[in-house]
Design a protein around this motif. Sequence first.
Motif, PDB file in Angstrom:
ATOM      1  N   GLY A 145      26.521  47.727  46.267  1.00 27.95           N
ATOM      2  CA  GLY A 145      27.412  47.262  45.221  1.00 27.95           C
ATOM      3  C   GLY A 145      27.860  45.842  45.531  1.00 27.95           C
ATOM      4  N   ASP A 146      28.438  45.171  44.528  1.00 31.29           N
ATOM      5  CA  ASP A 146      28.922  43.813  44.797  1.00 31.29           C
ATOM      6  C   ASP A 146      30.225  43.836  45.591  1.00 31.29           C
ATOM      7  N   GLY A 147      31.097  44.809  45.330  1.00 30.90           N
ATOM      8  CA  GLY A 147      32.293  44.945  46.154  1.00 30.90           C
ATOM      9  C   GLY A 147      31.948  45.236  47.605  1.00 30.90           C
ATOM     10  N   GLU A 148      30.866  45.966  47.787  1.00 34.32           N
ATOM     11  CA  GLU A 148      30.393  46.287  49.137  1.00 34.32           C
ATOM     12  C   GLU A 148      29.994  45.038  49.909  1.00 34.32           C
ATOM     13  N   MET A 149      29.633  43.983  49.197  1.00 29.65           N
ATOM     14  CA  MET A 149      29.236  42.749  49.873  1.00 29.65           C
ATOM     15  C   MET A 149      30.419  42.045  50.544  1.00 29.65           C
ATOM     16  N   GLN A 150      31.605  42.573  50.393  1.00 30.25           N
ATOM     17  CA  GLN A 150      32.765  42.073  51.128  1.00 30.25           C
ATOM     18  C   GLN A 150      32.750  42.524  52.596  1.00 30.25           C
ATOM     19  N   GLU A 151      31.891  43.487  52.905  1.00 28.99           N
ATOM     20  CA  GLU A 151      31.810  44.010  54.275  1.00 28.99           C
ATOM     21  C   GLU A 151      31.065  43.034  55.183  1.00 28.99           C
ATOM     22  N   GLN A 179      35.041  47.021  41.243  1.00 30.03           N
ATOM     23  CA  GLN A 179      35.041  47.940  42.370  1.00 30.03           C
ATOM     24  C   GLN A 179      36.191  48.902  42.179  1.00 30.03           C
ATOM     25  N   GLN A 180      36.405  49.796  43.126  1.00 30.81           N
ATOM     26  CA  GLN A 180      37.438  50.805  42.917  1.00 30.81           C
ATOM     27  C   GLN A 180      38.803  50.145  42.745  1.00 30.81           C
TER      28      GLN A 180
END
Length: 273
Positions: A145-151, A179-180
């Motif tokens: 996900g794109d929010g996951e790319m914050q990791e 994102q959530q």
Amino acid sequence: MEPQELRKIANRIRQRDVRAVFEAGAGHVGGEMSVIDLLTALYFDAMNVDPDNPLDPNRDRLVLSKGHTALALYITLSEKGFIPKEEIATFLQHNSRLNGHPNKVKVPGVETNTGPLGHGLPVAVGMATAAKLDKANWRTFVITGDGEMQEGSNWEAIMSAAQFKLDNLTLIIDHNRLQQGARLADTNDVAPLAPKLEAFGWAVQEIDGHDMDQITQALAAQNVTPGKPTCIVAHTNKGQGISFMTDNVAWHHKVPSKEQYEQAIAELKEPAE
């Protein structure tokens, strides 16, 4: 497979996904709607996989790093023949192997367990490295996900993939901008993603993640850049195909009412363009 046929399969997967979420009373329907076109193109066009031999050492691998959209993967696997279609009715039930996140031990076609975000790409880098060491031809795909790319773990993996010239690796970012609980822009806005991946030495393409012609072309082996891993930034919509879910952050993790379910199915039954 022709794009029109892929669109029909994706539409069928969307309908079954909405029904499964409604019946189970849980799920991540919004993100599943955004990723289904990508999964359909992978399993029915781009990837070399065999449902009758799910552990074929020469198969292509897909890591669904955004593991909370496992239901979309299960239904895609059932359409491909890895698991029985009727088993989708057991999603999230007691003793079902179709849990809320994919389980490699229990479900044929699942390549690795995912759930905690930021882990799938590092695992996929390991897979692609193994293929290089074995001088094997199979490819590794990973969807985040794109929010996951914050990791941060993703960016360490991105550096490693470029360092080791993993041109057998394709990262697909499901860029639905949500994102959530919030929009990507309101949390930790990592967009625009393409120039960042390019700066790390990746070959990057930006596509409409709901256009089958663009998806299949981007995934084609002949479009791989020798010596560089590939990133496909797929611009998608959360809740794609359902008017009241589309681009609505509330549908990250929400169950439709009976009326909403019936409306969603009615909209999805309209002929796919």
